[in-house]
Design a protein around this motif. Structure first.
Motif, PDB file in Angstrom:
ATOM      1  N   GLN A 191       3.492  -4.302 -18.350  1.00 34.29           N
ATOM      2  CA  GLN A 191       2.174  -3.672 -18.351  1.00 34.29           C
ATOM      3  C   GLN A 191       1.233  -4.217 -17.288  1.00 34.29           C
ATOM      4  OE1 GLN A 191       0.595  -3.944 -22.322  1.00 34.29           O
ATOM      5  NE2 GLN A 191       2.284  -2.790 -23.243  1.00 34.29           N
ATOM      6  N   GLU A 192       1.506  -5.391 -16.751  1.00 30.46           N
ATOM      7  CA  GLU A 192       0.553  -5.985 -15.811  1.00 30.46           C
ATOM      8  C   GLU A 192       1.209  -6.386 -14.493  1.00 30.46           C
ATOM      9  OE1 GLU A 192      -1.730  -9.093 -17.551  1.00 30.46           O
ATOM     10  OE2 GLU A 192      -2.170  -7.986 -19.394  1.00 30.46           O
ATOM     11  N   VAL A 193       2.174  -7.292 -14.542  1.00 30.29           N
ATOM     12  CA  VAL A 193       2.679  -7.888 -13.300  1.00 30.29           C
ATOM     13  C   VAL A 193       3.351  -6.840 -12.424  1.00 30.29           C
ATOM     14  CG1 VAL A 193       4.241  -9.613 -12.353  1.00 30.29           C
ATOM     15  CG2 VAL A 193       2.937 -10.115 -14.431  1.00 30.29           C
ATOM     16  N   VAL A 194       4.273  -6.063 -12.986  1.00 27.59           N
ATOM     17  CA  VAL A 194       5.003  -5.078 -12.180  1.00 27.59           C
ATOM     18  C   VAL A 194       4.058  -3.998 -11.667  1.00 27.59           C
ATOM     19  CG1 VAL A 194       6.836  -3.352 -12.234  1.00 27.59           C
ATOM     20  CG2 VAL A 194       7.177  -5.546 -13.349  1.00 27.59           C
ATOM     21  N   GLN A 195       3.129  -3.566 -12.501  1.00 28.40           N
ATOM     22  CA  GLN A 195       2.189  -2.543 -12.039  1.00 28.40           C
ATOM     23  C   GLN A 195       1.285  -3.068 -10.926  1.00 28.40           C
ATOM     24  OE1 GLN A 195       0.074  -0.915 -15.365  1.00 28.40           O
ATOM     25  NE2 GLN A 195       1.930  -0.122 -16.387  1.00 28.40           N
ATOM     26  N   LEU A 196       0.813  -4.308 -11.087  1.00 24.98           N
ATOM     27  CA  LEU A 196      -0.013  -4.877 -10.017  1.00 24.98           C
ATOM     28  C   LEU A 196       0.784  -5.055  -8.731  1.00 24.98           C
ATOM     29  CD1 LEU A 196      -2.046  -7.555 -12.028  1.00 24.98           C
ATOM     30  CD2 LEU A 196      -2.860  -5.356 -11.144  1.00 24.98           C
ATOM     31  N   ARG A 224       2.033  -3.203  -3.294  1.00 25.45           N
ATOM     32  CA  ARG A 224       3.002  -2.701  -2.312  1.00 25.45           C
ATOM     33  C   ARG A 224       2.548  -1.370  -1.726  1.00 25.45           C
ATOM     34  NH1 ARG A 224       8.766  -0.402  -4.141  1.00 25.45           N
ATOM     35  NH2 ARG A 224       7.256   1.042  -5.057  1.00 25.45           N
ATOM     36  N   ARG A 225       2.019  -0.476  -2.561  1.00 24.14           N
ATOM     37  CA  ARG A 225       1.540   0.817  -2.046  1.00 24.14           C
ATOM     38  C   ARG A 225       0.358   0.624  -1.107  1.00 24.14           C
ATOM     39  NH1 ARG A 225       2.482   2.443  -7.487  1.00 24.14           N
ATOM     40  NH2 ARG A 225       0.263   2.176  -7.935  1.00 24.14           N
ATOM     41  N   ILE A 226      -0.545  -0.287  -1.477  1.00 18.19           N
ATOM     42  CA  ILE A 226      -1.705  -0.524  -0.605  1.00 18.19           C
ATOM     43  C   ILE A 226      -1.248  -1.103   0.733  1.00 18.19           C
ATOM     44  CG2 ILE A 226      -3.788  -1.924  -0.335  1.00 18.19           C
ATOM     45  CD1 ILE A 226      -4.161  -1.694  -3.377  1.00 18.19           C
ATOM     46  N   ALA A 227      -0.295  -2.050   0.674  1.00 21.92           N
ATOM     47  CA  ALA A 227       0.197  -2.642   1.916  1.00 21.92           C
ATOM     48  C   ALA A 227       0.922  -1.606   2.772  1.00 21.92           C
ATOM     49  CB  ALA A 227       1.134  -3.808   1.596  1.00 21.92           C
ATOM     50  N   GLU A 228       1.646  -0.678   2.108  1.00 27.34           N
ATOM     51  CA  GLU A 228       2.350   0.350   2.876  1.00 27.34           C
ATOM     52  C   GLU A 228       1.374   1.298   3.561  1.00 27.34           C
ATOM     53  OE1 GLU A 228       5.742   3.837   2.171  1.00 27.34           O
ATOM     54  OE2 GLU A 228       4.920   2.715   0.467  1.00 27.34           O
ATOM     55  N   VAL A 229       0.345   1.716   2.825  1.00 31.36           N
ATOM     56  CA  VAL A 229      -0.647   2.616   3.424  1.00 31.36           C
ATOM     57  C   VAL A 229      -1.400   1.903   4.555  1.00 31.36           C
ATOM     58  CG1 VAL A 229      -2.772   3.895   2.973  1.00 31.36           C
ATOM     59  CG2 VAL A 229      -0.883   3.982   1.326  1.00 31.36           C
ATOM     60  N   SER A 230      -1.743   0.644   4.320  1.00 23.78           N
ATOM     61  CA  SER A 230      -2.450  -0.115   5.367  1.00 23.78           C
ATOM     62  C   SER A 230      -1.586  -0.296   6.595  1.00 23.78           C
ATOM     63  CB  SER A 230      -2.890  -1.479   4.813  1.00 23.78           C
ATOM     64  OG  SER A 230      -3.727  -1.318   3.693  1.00 23.78           O
ATOM     65  N   TYR A 231      -0.281  -0.493   6.370  1.00 26.79           N
ATOM     66  CA  TYR A 231       0.610  -0.653   7.509  1.00 26.79           C
ATOM     67  C   TYR A 231       0.738   0.641   8.303  1.00 26.79           C
ATOM     68  CZ  TYR A 231       5.041  -0.896   9.994  1.00 26.79           C
ATOM     69  OH  TYR A 231       6.020  -0.817  10.958  1.00 26.79           O
ATOM     70  N   ARG A 232       0.804   1.766   7.599  1.00 29.00           N
ATOM     71  CA  ARG A 232       0.919   3.043   8.309  1.00 29.00           C
ATOM     72  C   ARG A 232      -0.309   3.347   9.150  1.00 29.00           C
ATOM     73  NH1 ARG A 232       3.657   7.131   3.814  1.00 29.00           N
ATOM     74  NH2 ARG A 232       5.739   6.108   3.773  1.00 29.00           N
ATOM     75  N   TYR A 233      -1.487   2.941   8.650  1.00 29.91           N
ATOM     76  CA  TYR A 233      -2.709   3.192   9.407  1.00 29.91           C
ATOM     77  C   TYR A 233      -3.034   2.059  10.369  1.00 29.91           C
ATOM     78  CZ  TYR A 233      -3.738   7.239   6.494  1.00 29.91           C
ATOM     79  OH  TYR A 233      -3.682   8.456   5.871  1.00 29.91           O
ATOM     80  N   GLY A 234      -2.163   1.079  10.467  1.00 32.11           N
ATOM     81  CA  GLY A 234      -2.357   0.001  11.432  1.00 32.11           C
ATOM     82  C   GLY A 234      -3.329  -1.054  11.004  1.00 32.11           C
ATOM     83  N   GLU A 235      -3.740  -1.077   9.731  1.00 32.01           N
ATOM     84  CA  GLU A 235      -4.691  -2.079   9.278  1.00 32.01           C
ATOM     85  C   GLU A 235      -4.015  -3.414   8.972  1.00 32.01           C
ATOM     86  OE1 GLU A 235      -6.652  -0.394   5.958  1.00 32.01           O
ATOM     87  OE2 GLU A 235      -7.620   1.221   7.110  1.00 32.01           O
ATOM     88  N   ARG A 236      -2.730  -3.392   8.618  1.00 31.81           N
ATOM     89  CA  ARG A 236      -1.993  -4.607   8.304  1.00 31.81           C
ATOM     90  C   ARG A 236      -0.676  -4.590   9.073  1.00 31.81           C
ATOM     91  NH1 ARG A 236      -4.082  -7.368   3.885  1.00 31.81           N
ATOM     92  NH2 ARG A 236      -5.602  -6.196   2.668  1.00 31.81           N
ATOM     93  N   GLY A 237      -0.095  -5.772   9.210  1.00 31.54           N
ATOM     94  CA  GLY A 237       1.141  -5.886   9.952  1.00 31.54           C
ATOM     95  C   GLY A 237       2.364  -5.705   9.063  1.00 31.54           C
ATOM     96  N   MET A 238       3.512  -5.728   9.745  1.00 29.88           N
ATOM     97  CA  MET A 238       4.776  -5.548   9.045  1.00 29.88           C
ATOM     98  C   MET A 238       5.056  -6.717   8.093  1.00 29.88           C
ATOM     99  SD  MET A 238       7.568  -4.083   8.259  1.00 29.88           S
ATOM    100  CE  MET A 238       7.393  -2.653   9.326  1.00 29.88           C
ATOM    101  N   LEU A 239       4.662  -7.927   8.485  1.00 30.91           N
ATOM    102  CA  LEU A 239       4.965  -9.083   7.649  1.00 30.91           C
ATOM    103  C   LEU A 239       4.265  -8.992   6.291  1.00 30.91           C
ATOM    104  CD1 LEU A 239       4.779 -11.963  10.287  1.00 30.91           C
ATOM    105  CD2 LEU A 239       6.784 -10.737   9.435  1.00 30.91           C
ATOM    106  N   GLU A 240       3.021  -8.530   6.279  1.00 31.50           N
ATOM    107  CA  GLU A 240       2.306  -8.398   5.018  1.00 31.50           C
ATOM    108  C   GLU A 240       2.944  -7.321   4.135  1.00 31.50           C
ATOM    109  OE1 GLU A 240      -1.745  -7.686   5.908  1.00 31.50           O
ATOM    110  OE2 GLU A 240      -2.114  -9.674   6.751  1.00 31.50           O
ATOM    111  N   TYR A 241       3.391  -6.238   4.767  1.00 30.80           N
ATOM    112  CA  TYR A 241       4.056  -5.187   3.991  1.00 30.80           C
ATOM    113  C   TYR A 241       5.370  -5.688   3.396  1.00 30.80           C
ATOM    114  CZ  TYR A 241       6.452  -0.810   2.961  1.00 30.80           C
ATOM    115  OH  TYR A 241       7.146   0.198   2.345  1.00 30.80           O
TER     116      TYR A 241
END
Length: 451
Positions: A379-384, A389-406
């Motif tokens: 209910q908590e850990v996996v959902q968080l 992961r989704r936020i990091a993926e979206v940020s990576y696609r828009y160039g806000e974060r790097g590949m290592l963070e994703y």
């Protein structure tokens, strides 16, 4: 007509024409033979197809348990042992057989005018099965039967528990394999995307190497998961028995997690239903009855006797009572041995009761811990971790974060998901152990219906 006759004679002497005729005859005979055996071959292939389809049918957990209970040599040996003990009960209830004695001879006079002729005698002795020895003997045999039945049920419950453990282990490995294949597909997409960006010069070689490394690790993990699945299938087949085909498949089932009653109720169910405690209690009753039998064996044993003696002059008929009095043997050694066995059985019963209570308390605490762990992870850990992961993926696609963070977010999600899979299996294992200790009525009904 004459022309055809001449051609026929010439063809008989022509080797090529003769070979052609032989070939045509062989082809015709082959076709006739195939048409004759076609129904048999068709039936055979249909049967083979039906058998293979039956073998390939996925098996449920209950079907695996039925196969294990019906084909395991250890289970069959336990059932045979129970039948042998029942034979001892029949022997204990039997009435002693009478003793018959017959004699014949001749009577001759040594001195004096006595009648000579044939003489004969017979006698019948019927031992009396006295109540003070019969009842303890029969009670001991009945207690041994109850102990044997409890031992058989305990062994079959242990078999059910082992099958369930291995089944849920296979379910865990299947879940890990699916997760590893998802990781492999995702890391492959990332690697391909990084390769394209590197080819056009949008990223550094370091990020490409990092993506390639993640892909290789995911590939190794997927292959290892496949091997663990095959190993779990082999262990399940080893428990169920070789009646299970090597290429079997199972139906994926999720354990229904139901809340358990409080620990005091579980302990009361343990004392009331556990076949191991019932076996120990029956052994105590058997040893106490055996002690009573040895103590009562010091009392006189009685037998009814009838006999008749015939000679040429007269006939004697005698009726009497035979009493066996223990003058020299007072059963001291047998009574001491029976007392020691009775004391040992009581101590073993107490030790078994304490051991099972300790096992149940430990399993219950582990159940509380693993259920809380599953709840928090699910209910908590996996959902968080999934949201991160989704936020990091979206940020990576828009160039806000790097590949290592994703990749780090992806790795965190994999660790949390694998922890959840492991925690669910641990919870299934603990619940199976508690059900084994409780000897749930569902398992007993399953065993008795299969018997």
């Amino acid at each position: 007509m004459r022309k055809s006759l001449i051609l026929g004679i010439l063809s008989a002497f022509d080797p090529v024409e003769r070979d052609n005729q032989r070939t045509n005859l062989f082809s015709q005979s082959l076709v006739m033979t195939a048409m004759r055996f076609a129904p048999i071959l068709l039936t055979y292939f249909l049967l083979i197809g039906g058998v293979s389809a039956q073998v390939q049918k996925p098996l449920k957990l209950n079907e695996l348990i039925e196969i294990a209970l019906e084909s395991s040599p250890q289970v069959l040996a336990a059932r045979d042992q129970s039948k042998a003990i029942k034979g001892q009960l029949s022997s204990a209830r039997a009435i002693p057989n009478p003793d018959f004695e017959m004699n014949t001879g001749q009577q001759r006079s040594v001195s004096g005018p006595l009648t000579t002729g044939n003489v004969s005698s017979w006698s019948v002795t019927q031992p009396l099965d006295m109540p003070y020895t019969r009842y303890p003997r029969v009670n001991a045999a009945e207690a041994n039967v109850r102990a044997a039945e409890a031992s058989r049920i305990a062994f079959e419950i242990e078999m059910i528990s082992r099958v369930q453990q291995r089944f849920y282990e296979l379910m865990r490995r299947d879940a890990e394999l699916k997760a590893a294949e998802e990781d492999l597909s995702l890391t492959k997409q990332i690697r391909d995307r990084m390769q394209i960006r590197y080819d056009v010069g949008d990223t550094a070689r370091f990020e490409l190497i990092r993506a390639q490394t993640e892909f290789l690790n995911a590939q190794i993990n997927a292959e290892s998961s496949k091997l663990r699945v095959e190993q779990a299938k082999g262990q399940l087949r080893q428990v169920v028995g070789h009646g299970l085909p090597p290429d079997y498949e199972v139906v994926s089932q999720v354990l229904k997690i139901e809340p358990l009653p409080p620990l005091p109720i579980l302990l009361s169910e343990l004392h009331a239903q556990s076949p191991e405690l019932q076996k120990a209690k029956a052994e105590v009753e058997a040893t106490e009855s055996k002690l009573s039998f040895e103590q009562n064996s010091r009392l006189p044993r009685l037998s009814i006797k009838a006999q008749q003696y015939n000679d040429p002059n007269f006939t004697d008929r005698l009726y009497g009572l035979v009493v066996s009095i223990p003058i020299w043997d007072f059963k001291g050694g047998q009574i001491a041995e029976a007392q020691a066995n009775a004391s040992r059985a009581k101590n073993q019963f107490n030790a078994q009761s304490q051991s099972l209570e300790q096992q149940l308390e430990t399993a219950y605490k582990l159940y509380q811990m693993t259920s809380y762990q599953v709840k928090i992870l699910d209910q908590e850990v996996v959902q968080l971790a999934s949201s991160a992961r989704r936020i990091a993926e979206v940020s990576y696609r828009y160039g806000e974060r790097g590949m290592l963070e994703y990749l780090d977010a992806q790795r965190t999600f994999r660790v949390a998901r694998n922890d959840l899979i492991k925690a669910r299996f641990d919870l299934a294992s603990v619940l199976t152990e508690i059900e084994r200790l409780r000897a749930t009525p569902e398992w007993i009904a399953k065993i008795e219906s299969g018997k």
